[in-house]
Write a protein that holds these residues in place. Structure first.
Motif, PDB file in Angstrom:
ATOM      1  N   GLN A   1       0.833  -1.205   0.000  1.00  0.00           N
ATOM      2  CA  GLN A   1       0.000   0.000   0.000  1.00  0.00           C
ATOM      3  C   GLN A   1       0.867   1.254   0.000  1.00  0.00           C
ATOM      4  O   GLN A   1       0.937   1.979   1.011  1.00  0.00           O
ATOM      5  CB  GLN A   1      -0.924   0.002   1.214  1.00  0.00           C
ATOM      6  CG  GLN A   1      -2.169  -0.830   1.037  1.00  0.00           C
ATOM      7  CD  GLN A   1      -3.339  -0.232   1.787  1.00  0.00           C
ATOM      8  OE1 GLN A   1      -3.196   0.419   2.822  1.00  0.00           O
ATOM      9  NE2 GLN A   1      -4.527  -0.434   1.262  1.00  0.00           N
ATOM     10  N   PRO A   2       1.531   1.558  -1.086  1.00  0.00           N
ATOM     11  CA  PRO A   2       2.384   2.749  -1.078  1.00  0.00           C
ATOM     12  C   PRO A   2       1.617   4.042  -0.858  1.00  0.00           C
ATOM     13  O   PRO A   2       2.187   5.012  -0.346  1.00  0.00           O
ATOM     14  CB  PRO A   2       3.048   2.712  -2.458  1.00  0.00           C
ATOM     15  CG  PRO A   2       2.155   1.856  -3.300  1.00  0.00           C
ATOM     16  CD  PRO A   2       1.575   0.849  -2.369  1.00  0.00           C
ATOM     17  N   TRP A   3       0.327   4.081  -1.235  1.00  0.00           N
ATOM     18  CA  TRP A   3      -0.427   5.327  -1.054  1.00  0.00           C
ATOM     19  C   TRP A   3      -0.679   5.621   0.427  1.00  0.00           C
ATOM     20  O   TRP A   3      -0.736   6.774   0.823  1.00  0.00           O
ATOM     21  CB  TRP A   3      -1.756   5.264  -1.814  1.00  0.00           C
ATOM     22  CG  TRP A   3      -2.546   4.018  -1.548  1.00  0.00           C
ATOM     23  CD1 TRP A   3      -3.400   3.783  -0.511  1.00  0.00           C
ATOM     24  CD2 TRP A   3      -2.533   2.834  -2.336  1.00  0.00           C
ATOM     25  NE1 TRP A   3      -3.925   2.522  -0.599  1.00  0.00           N
ATOM     26  CE2 TRP A   3      -3.420   1.915  -1.717  1.00  0.00           C
ATOM     27  CE3 TRP A   3      -1.889   2.449  -3.506  1.00  0.00           C
ATOM     28  CZ2 TRP A   3      -3.662   0.631  -2.232  1.00  0.00           C
ATOM     29  CZ3 TRP A   3      -2.124   1.191  -4.024  1.00  0.00           C
ATOM     30  CH2 TRP A   3      -2.994   0.293  -3.389  1.00  0.00           C
ATOM     31  N   SER A   4      -0.816   4.586   1.260  1.00  0.00           N
ATOM     32  CA  SER A   4      -1.059   4.819   2.686  1.00  0.00           C
ATOM     33  C   SER A   4       0.214   4.739   3.515  1.00  0.00           C
ATOM     34  O   SER A   4       0.246   5.246   4.639  1.00  0.00           O
ATOM     35  CB  SER A   4      -2.061   3.794   3.228  1.00  0.00           C
ATOM     36  OG  SER A   4      -1.468   2.505   3.311  1.00  0.00           O
ATOM     37  N   GLY A   5       1.251   4.087   2.985  1.00  0.00           N
ATOM     38  CA  GLY A   5       2.469   3.868   3.746  1.00  0.00           C
ATOM     39  C   GLY A   5       2.401   2.676   4.673  1.00  0.00           C
ATOM     40  O   GLY A   5       3.362   2.392   5.403  1.00  0.00           O
TER      41      GLY A   5
END
Length: 783
Positions: free
Chosen positions: A315-319
C-alpha cells in the motif's frame, strides 16, 4: 555427517517419554568447517519489489532499514538482482537496459535504486546478478531467439557496465534462471568477465538443479569456469524444509555450494521453514549460503505470490506495511555472523541426534574469538536442554541469548534478548522450548527496529497521472508492468511534455509460458468498484491499445487475468472483452468507429457502473455491454503486441457506489454469515441461515456493514487464522474486501480470504482469514 557431542539418551519408551532430550555441544575454536558466504534474498523473479520505491517517506526508509541495516532487521548480506528482460518473470516484468540492440540506458528499472539503498545501509553487502528473460534482439539470428548466445554475454557485459556506473560492485553473476545450462556459454561468460576487467566477479551455475555438478565433474573447462554451484530449492519447493541434501558429486567438486534460491514462503507462516532451511542447508548439503525468494512482498495482493518475502508492503499510497516473522528468523543468523566466518562442524548437528528435535549450527569469527550458535526447535514438542562447553580459543565471556517464539503472533515475542549466561569452568546449560529459534552469541550490537507504520487505507478516487511529475524511477508511480516495459519519455505526435511509452519492440526471450503475453501494466486498489478509466493514446504503428478495468486475480506466472478490457485498433475496430485466469477471452461487445490511424492522439475510456460496461472514443459512447463477472478491481493500460504505443493523461473517475443489502450465504449448504449482536468487537460467525436481522449485511464499494459496523480483520493482522469481527468503520484496508470470480472474498490488506475454519458447520464457528483456496468454506454469495 556433522555431529555435536551428544548426551546419553534413555533407551526404553517410558524413559524416553519422561526424560527431556539433552544435547552436549563442544564449541572448539580449533575445529574445522566451511566458510560462511552469507544469507541473502532476491529482488526479482518478477516485480516483487516494485511498490517499495513508491512508498512515501519515512516509511520507505523504514522498510529499507528493516531489510538491509545491520543490527536492525533482516540485515541481509547478499542481494540478488534480476537482470531485466522486458518479460514476465513471475509476478511482473522488469525492464531491460537495452530494449533494442546498441541502445543502452543504465537508468532503467528500480533494481539500481534498490541496490544503492542497500549499499548505503550496509557497504559490505554482496550483489549477485541473474537473468530470468532477455530482450528480444538477443540471439535473434537463430531460430526464435537463443539465450545461450554471444549476444547474451555481450548484454551481460553492458549490464555490468551499468552496475559500475551506479558504483556497484557485482560479486556474483549467473546465467538463465531455472532453464538449465550450456557449458560453453559459461566458459565464454568467464572469459568475457576477465577481458572486461571484472575478474573479481565469480560465476554461479546454474541456478537450477544439481545436474550442473554432474556436468562439471566430467568437463574440466566447465568446472574451471564456474566458481560457485548454485541450486534452487534443495529442501524441496513450498515444503517444510526438513531435509536439504546436496549430492556427493557436488561436494566432491571443491566449490562453494549454495541454495541460490530458496524460500517462496509466506512472510509469517513460512518462518519455520526458513529457520530449518538456513541451518539444514549446511547440515545436510554443506551449502554455505541461503538466498530467500523474494526479498519483500512489495506487490499488489491480487498477484499470485503476494505474501512471500521478509515483509509485506502493498500500500504505497497509505504507507502501511507489516514486518514479517521471516525477517526475525533470518536475523537470528545475519545479525550474529558475517560472511567470512567459518562453521564449526563438530558444534553443528541435530538436537539429541534427531531431526524432529531441531538443529543447531555454530559459526566462529575470523579471529576465532567470537562465536554464535543458531538453534531451531521448530518441530520439537517438549522442552529440552543443551549444554555448551567453550574451548579452543573461543571467548569464555558472557553469552547472550536471543529468542523468537514461532508460535506467537505477537511481534514482541520475536527476536527478543532473553538472558545472558556466563560460563562456569567454560560450560553453561540452556533450556530450549519447542517452536523457537535461538541464537547464543558472544557478539554485541544486535537490535530490533522500532519504526511502526501508519494504518492501511484504501486508495481514494478520483486519481490522475499526466506523467509530468517525475517518479523515483522511469516507471510511473504505482504502475507495475506485467509484460513489456512502460517508461516515461518525451511525447510523440506533436504533443509536448512527458508520456508513457511501451518500450519493448519485439517479443522477448521469455521465462513464463503464458499463452497471451502482450504487454500490460496495472495499478491501484483492488477494492475499486464503479469507476471510469480513461487515457489519451497514440498509435506509433499499426496495432492496438487496451484499457483494463476491474483487474482482479492474476493466474500464477501471469497465466491469466480476471479483468475487463477495452480494445481499440488503429483501424477503428473496438471491443469490450473479459479475460479469466486461463487467458480465455470473451467478447461482450464490439464494433467499428472512424479509424484513428497512426501518429495522432485520441482519448479512450471504459466506464464500469454495476453490471453496465461502456466504451467511449474521443468522448463519444460507441457501445456497451452487460456483465456481472467482476465487481471490483484495479485499472491498467496495455498494447495488443510488442508495439511502441504511447499513453497520456491517465484518469480514474469514481462512479456511483453500488449498494446491496441481504444475507451472505456460504457455499456450505444452509449456512450464513452472522453478526450476532452487531456491537463493536462482536465475533462474526457461521450460523444456520434464518433470515433474521443478525444476518442482514450491506455491501457498498468494497465494505460489508452490519448495524453500522464494518466487517473487520481483527487488529489489522495478516496472518492465517486471524479472526474477523465487527468494528467501527474507519476505511482501513483491513475493512476492505474484494469479491473474486470464484466466489471467495479477499481481504484487500492481506490478500487472504474470508474462511470458515476447517469446513466447520457448527453454529457459532468464528470466521477468520486464510490463504485463498476456493474451497466451499471460502465461497460466499454476497447480497
Amino acid at each position: 555427517m556433522l555431529l555435536g557431542a551428544l548426551g546419553s539418551l534413555a533407551t526404553t519408551p517410558d524413559a524416553r517419554a519422561a526424560t527431556p532430550v539433552q544435547t552436549a555441544v563442544t564449541l572448539d575454536g580449533t575445529k574445522p568447517g566451511l566458510t560462511f558466504d552469507g544469507v541473502g534474498a532476491i529482488s526479482g523473479g518478477g516485480g516483487n519489489s516494485r511498490l517499495l520505491v513508491d512508498y512515501p517517506e519515512p516509511q520507505r526508509s523504514q522498510l529499507l532499514d528493516y531489510l538491509f541495516k545491520p543490527g536492525y532487521g533482516a540485515s541481509l548480506q547478499v542481494l540478488k538482482l534480476e537482470i531485466g528482460g522486458d518479460t514476465n518473470s513471475t509476478d511482473g516484468a522488469e525492464p531491460s537496459i537495452e530494449h533494442t540492440r546498441g541502445t543502452v540506458d543504465c537508468h532503467q528499472g528500480y533494481e539500481w535504486w534498490l541496490a544503492e539503498q542497500a549499499m548505503a545501509r550496509n557497504p559490505e553487502i554482496k550483489f549477485y546478478g541473474l537473468s530470468w528473460g532477455a530482450p528480444g534482439w538477443i540471439g535473434n539470428t537463430g531460430s526464435g531467439g537463443n539465450f545461450w548466445s554471444q549476444d547474451t554475454v555481450d548484454y551481460l557485459m553492458s549490464w555490468m557496465g551499468c552496475a559500475a556506473q551506479h558504483h556497484l560492485n557485482v560479486s556474483y553473476l549467473g546465467g538463465w534462471n531455472e532453464r538449465g545450462f550450456n557449458a560453453g556459454w559459461y566458459e565464454n561468460l568467464k572469459s568475457a568477465l576477465l577481458s572486461h576487467g571484472y575478474g573479481s566477479t565469480k560465476v554461479v551455475a546454474a541456478d537450477d538443479t544439481w545436474a550442473v555438478a554432474d556436468a562439471m565433474a566430467t568437463d574440466p573447462a566447465f568446472r574451471n569456469a564456474v566458481d560457485v554451484v548454485g541450486v534452487h530449492y534443495p529442501c524441496g519447493y513450498l515444503g517444510n524444509f526438513t531435509n536439504c541434501p546436496s549430492t556427493p558429486t557436488a561436494q566432491g567438486l571443491g566449490k562453494p555450494l549454495w541454495a541460490s534460491e530458496n524460500g517462496s514462503e509466506d512472510a509469517n507462516d513460512g518462518a519455520g521453514a526458513v529457520a530449518r532451511g538456513i541451518n539444514r542447508d549446511y547440515l545436510d548439503g554443506r551449502m554455505t549460503s541461503f538466498i530467500n525468494w523474494p526479498v519483500i512482498a512489495a506487490l499488489y495482493p491480487n498477484l499470485y505470490f503476494s505474501t512471500d518475502g521478509m515483509s509485506i508492503a502493498n500500500q504505497p499510497w497509505s504507507g502501511a506495511y507489516t514486518i514479517g516473522k521471516t525477517t526475525w528468523v533470518t536475523a537470528h543468523t545475519t545479525q550474529f555472523a558475517k560472511p567470512g566466518w567459518r562453521y564449526i562442524d563438530a558444534a553443528s548437528g541435530y538436537l539429541g541426534g534427531a531431526r524432529t528435535n531441531g538443529s543447531y549450527v555454530t559459526l566462529k569469527s575470523a579471529n576465532t574469538t567470537d562465536y554464535s550458535t543458531v538453534v531451531e526447535t521448530v518441530d520439537a514438542t517438549a522442552a529440552q536442554t543443551a549444554s555448551f562447553t567453550v574451548t579452543g580459543g573461543l571467548s569464555t565471556g558472557a553469552a547472550h541469548v536471543w529468542s523468537t517464539d514461532l508460535g506467537s503472533t505477537d511481534p514482541s515475542q520475536w527476536f527478543v534478548h532473553t538472558q545472558d549466561v556466563t560460563p562456569k569452568n567454560g560450560t553453561y546449560t540452556l533450556t530450549l522450548q519447542p517452536g523457537r529459534v535461538y541464537t547464543v552469541t558472544t557478539t554485541t550490537g544486535q537490535g530490533k527496529g522500532t519504526a511502526t507504520p501508519p494504518p492501511a487505507a484504501p486508495m481514494a478516487l478520483p486519481y490522475a497521472d499526466d506523467f509530468e511529475t517525475p517518479a523515483t524511477t522511469t516507471s510511473p508511480t504505482y504502475f507495475t508492468d506485467m509484460n513489456g516495459a512502460f517508461q516515461t519519455v518525451p511525447c510523440g505526435g506533436g504533443r509536448t511534455g512527458t508520456c508513457l511509452r511501451q518500450m519493448a519492440p519485439t517479443s522477448p526471450i521469455r521465462w513464463t509460458d503464458e499463452k497471451h503475453d502482450a504487454p500490460y501494466t496495472i495499478m491501484g486498489d483492488g477494492s475499486w468498484s464503479n469507476y471510469t478509466v480513461s487515457a489519451d493514446t497514440l498509435f506509433e504503428q499499426s496495432g492496438g491499445v487496451e484499457l483494463l478495468g476491474r483487474v482482479n486475480q492474476q493466474g500464477r506466472n501471469n497465466n491469466g487475468l480476471n479483468a475487463y478490457h477495452l480494445r481499440f485498433s488503429d483501424t477503428g475496430a473496438w471491443s469490450i472483452d473479459k479475460s479469466d485466469t486461463a487467458w480465455n477471452f470473451t467478447t461482450l461487445a464490439s464494433g467499428t468507429t472512424t479509424a484513428p490511424g497512426t501518429g495522432h492522439w485520441h482519448t479512450v475510456a471504459l466506464s464500469m457502473q454495476n453490471t453496465t460496461l461502456t466504451a467511449s472514443i474521443d468522448g463519444v459512447a460507441v457501445g456497451s455491454a452487460t456483465d456481472a463477472s467482476f465487481t471490483n478491481g484495479q485499472a491498467g493500460l496495455g498494447v495488443a503486441g510488442y508495439q511502441t504505443h504511447q499513453f497520456d493523461n491517465f484518469k480514474l473517475t469514481p462512479g456511483t457506489p453500488a449498494t446491496h443489502t441481504g444475507p451472505i450465504a456460504s457455499a456450505l449448504p444452509g449456512k450464513c454469515v452472522d453478526g450476532n449482536s452487531g456491537a463493536g468487537g462482536t465475533a462474526v460467525q457461521l450460523w444456520d441461515c434464518n433470515g433474521g436481522g443478525a444476518q442482514v449485511w450491506t455491501w457498498s464499494n468494497g465494505t460489508l456493514t452490519h448495524n453500522g459496523k464494518c466487517l473487520d480483520v481483527t487488529g489489522a493482522a495478516t496472518a492465517n487464522g486471524t479472526p474477523v469481527e465487527l468494528w467501527d468503520c474507519n476505511a482501513g484496508a483491513n475493512q476492505q474486501w474484494t469479491p473474486q470470480p470464484d466466489g471467495t472474498l479477499k481481504s484487500t490488506q492481506s490478500g487472504r480470504c474470508l474462511d470458515d475454519p476447517g469446513f466447520a458447520t457448527t453454529n457459532g464457528t468464528r470466521l477468520a482469514i486464510w490463504d485463498c483456496n476456493a474451497g466451499a468454506n471460502q465461497r460466499w454469495t454476497l447480497p
